[in-house]
Design an enzyme around this catalytic site. Structure first.
Site, PDB file in Angstrom:
ATOM      1  N   HIS A 185       9.752 -10.615 -13.879  1.00 16.02           N
ATOM      2  CA  HIS A 185      10.510 -11.214 -12.781  1.00 16.02           C
ATOM      3  C   HIS A 185      10.874 -12.638 -13.204  1.00 16.02           C
ATOM      4  O   HIS A 185      10.153 -13.271 -13.975  1.00 16.02           O
ATOM      5  CB  HIS A 185       9.588 -11.248 -11.557  1.00 16.02           C
ATOM      6  CG  HIS A 185      10.244 -11.664 -10.288  1.00 16.02           C
ATOM      7  ND1 HIS A 185      10.410 -12.977  -9.936  1.00 16.02           N
ATOM      8  CD2 HIS A 185      10.764 -10.929  -9.273  1.00 16.02           C
ATOM      9  CE1 HIS A 185      11.000 -13.041  -8.748  1.00 16.02           C
ATOM     10  NE2 HIS A 185      11.227 -11.818  -8.325  1.00 16.02           N
ATOM     11  N   ASP A 223       0.893 -11.758 -13.695  1.00 16.62           N
ATOM     12  CA  ASP A 223       1.659 -11.732 -12.451  1.00 16.62           C
ATOM     13  C   ASP A 223       1.234 -10.478 -11.695  1.00 16.62           C
ATOM     14  O   ASP A 223       1.581  -9.360 -12.084  1.00 16.62           O
ATOM     15  CB  ASP A 223       3.158 -11.717 -12.787  1.00 16.62           C
ATOM     16  CG  ASP A 223       4.022 -11.542 -11.554  1.00 16.62           C
ATOM     17  OD1 ASP A 223       3.490 -11.241 -10.474  1.00 16.62           O
ATOM     18  OD2 ASP A 223       5.255 -11.699 -11.690  1.00 16.62           O
ATOM     19  N   GLN A 260       2.989  -7.243  -7.891  1.00 18.74           N
ATOM     20  CA  GLN A 260       3.178  -5.818  -7.582  1.00 18.74           C
ATOM     21  C   GLN A 260       1.928  -4.984  -7.846  1.00 18.74           C
ATOM     22  O   GLN A 260       1.958  -3.765  -7.662  1.00 18.74           O
ATOM     23  CB  GLN A 260       4.356  -5.242  -8.388  1.00 18.74           C
ATOM     24  CG  GLN A 260       5.686  -5.911  -8.126  1.00 18.74           C
ATOM     25  CD  GLN A 260       6.241  -5.668  -6.719  1.00 18.74           C
ATOM     26  OE1 GLN A 260       5.748  -4.830  -5.964  1.00 18.74           O
ATOM     27  NE2 GLN A 260       7.270  -6.417  -6.357  1.00 18.74           N
ATOM     28  N   LYS A 284       3.551  -9.294   0.236  1.00  9.61           N
ATOM     29  CA  LYS A 284       3.733  -7.955  -0.338  1.00  9.61           C
ATOM     30  C   LYS A 284       2.496  -7.081  -0.115  1.00  9.61           C
ATOM     31  O   LYS A 284       2.469  -5.923  -0.525  1.00  9.61           O
ATOM     32  CB  LYS A 284       4.009  -8.049  -1.842  1.00  9.61           C
ATOM     33  CG  LYS A 284       5.346  -8.727  -2.182  1.00  9.61           C
ATOM     34  CD  LYS A 284       5.596  -8.650  -3.666  1.00  9.61           C
ATOM     35  CE  LYS A 284       6.643  -9.612  -4.165  1.00  9.61           C
ATOM     36  NZ  LYS A 284       8.008  -9.263  -3.786  1.00  9.61           N
ATOM     37  N   CYS A 314      15.814  -9.678  -9.502  1.00  8.82           N
ATOM     38  CA  CYS A 314      15.319 -10.910 -10.155  1.00  8.82           C
ATOM     39  C   CYS A 314      14.753 -10.597 -11.535  1.00  8.82           C
ATOM     40  O   CYS A 314      13.748 -11.179 -11.969  1.00  8.82           O
ATOM     41  CB  CYS A 314      14.276 -11.646  -9.309  1.00  8.82           C
ATOM     42  SG  CYS A 314      14.934 -12.216  -7.751  1.00  8.82           S
TER      43      CYS A 314
END
Ligand code: C6P
Length: 419
Positions: free
Chosen positions: A131, A209, A212, A235, A374
């Site tokens: 991202h 990261d 997700q 999220k 993104c």
């Protein structure tokens, strides 16, 4: 019936009643099919109530007032930190820094650890799956300090080329490997613990990261072997405006402050200041107290369902969805097929622009995302300008996929997609 992973299937009927928004209709009375949880998740009533309840009964600024409400708000805020720490297997609550979102967490690392430790010529390795929030901060340091950013490519299945990573680690002065755990565009689940082991052997740190992954898989920072983990509350059933940077205690304690102001200092004089302890050192100004408390409620909700069961549910939905979507003439699916795939399905549909596909689905009450997600470098790598993306969470069920497939079949006729 027990599933393969030894977890009970989710009672999606019951779960859906916890999410008020799923009861509403869109586009002239059509039931909402929400397939955009990778962008942001919906919120259960318990989270909405935690947010409203804080303002109703406990609202005060924290760590400042010597009165009951302020003490109560401070306790609630720190309890939320402890819940998040336990949820990700942190050794202690003060390894958890509250920030606004994943983007801010990664920028915090770039602006503190990066500025203190990276010199011209040092290498940050990231990947083509990232991202923008795990690319641009490193580009900024490249422009400002002359660091070099290298990208690990993917193979034709959408999996990372670990051979390239290995070569970079062996031949370049790599100081940091910054990698997403799960790709928001392809759903690829990267072998982060393997990557961390390789990076550490080469003397590099690892930033993961988790935007997700933390909402969708069991994530334990110790098992992951990461040095930094960034993720967003919104999220994972929590509110907007709250996110997390986790780092190992000794590492966090070695970093200079990020933003300057109230709350992050020990002393201030006319000559200068001394920074406060962690995590306060990184939480300058009044934090998003109510949002943190509501994130704690989101963690309670996820833990009550169980992350292994949520993951298994998404695996089951994927297994249901992929073959049905594949059967639709003109559709092209992206991303790996296998156990290393999260509940994200990106596709293109003939030569119809993904925005048009999403617009037609919207007329059916189906919310998906279309665009570059993104991830412009990844889109370029795939040779597309954009994709349409459906993403799942614990409140989705097979009926949502049936609606998606039916709507795509109809879109094929309306948009005249060649098979
Ligand atoms: N991806 C999506 O629709 P923020 O905006 O800071 O909460 O999260 C940024 C981010 C970082 N990493 C990954 C892997 C992400 O997926 C995201 C957010 C959303 O895919 C919005 S672009």
């Amino acid at each position: 019936m027990s599933t393969k992973a030894g977890t009970q299937p989710l009672d999606v009927h019951r779960i859906r009643t916890d999410f008020p928004i799923l009861q509403r209709t869109v586009r002239d009375g059509k039931p909402l099919v929400y397939l955009d949880s990778a962008a942001t998740s919906q919120k259960p009533a318990s989270v909405i109530e935690a947010l409203a309840g804080f303002y109703r009964t406990s609202n005060a600024n924290i760590h400042r007032g010597i009165y009951e409400l302020s003490e109560e708000a401070s306790i609630l805020y720190e309890e939320a930190r402890a819940k998040v720490a336990r949820f990700i297997g942190a050794s202690r609550p003060d390894e958890v820094v509250f920030v606004r979102n994943t983007t801010e967490a990664i920028n915090l690392v770039a602006r503190t650890w990066g500025v203190a430790n990276l010199q011209a010529g040092d290498v940050v390795v990231t990947t083509i799956l990232e991202h923008h929030s795990n690319i641009v901060p490193w580009h900024q340091l490249a422009a400002e300090r002359g660091i070099v950013v290298h990208f690990v490519d993917i193979d034709e299945t959408g999996r990372l080329r670990l051979d390239q990573l290995e070569t970079l680690l062996r031949t370049q002065p790599v100081k940091l490997v910054a990698v997403t755990h799960v790709s928001n565009a392809l759903g690829t689940i990267n072998p982060v613990s393997d990557i961390a082991r390789r990076a550490h052997e080469a003397g590099a740190l690892v930033l993961v990261d988790g935007a997700q992954s933390v909402p969708h898989l069991p994530v334990d920072v110790r098992a992951l072997g990461a040095d930094f983990l960034a993720f967003s509350g919104h999220k994972m059933l929590g509110p907007f405006g709250i996110g997390v940077l986790w780092a190992r205690y000794e590492l966090l304690a070695s970093l200079p402050p990020f933003l300057g102001g109230g709350g992050m200092i020990r002393t201030v004089t006319t000559e200068g200041f001394t920074p406060g302890d962690i995590p306060a050192r990184f939480e300058a100004g009044t934090p998003s107290v109510a949002d943190a408390v509501a994130l704690g409620a989101a963690v309670d909700y996820l833990e009550a369902i169980g992350m292994a069961a949520i993951r298994q549910h998404e695996v089951t939905l994927l297994a249901y969805a992929l073959p049905r979507l594949e059967e639709i003439p003109g559709i092209r699916l992206y991303g790996p097929v296998g156990e290393d795939r999260a509940g994200v399905i990106s596709f293109t549909f003939g030569d119809v622009h993904p925005h048009d596909v999403a617009a037609v689905l919207d007329l059916h009450g189906i919310a998906v995302r279309a665009g570059h997600h993104c991830t412009q470098p990844l889109m370029r790598r795939l040779g597309v300008v954009a994709t349409t993306r459906a993403s799942f969470y614990l409140y989705n069920w097979e009926a949502d996929i049936d609606r998606l497939v039916e709507a795509l079949q109809e879109a094929r006729r309306v948009l005249d997609v060649a098979g």
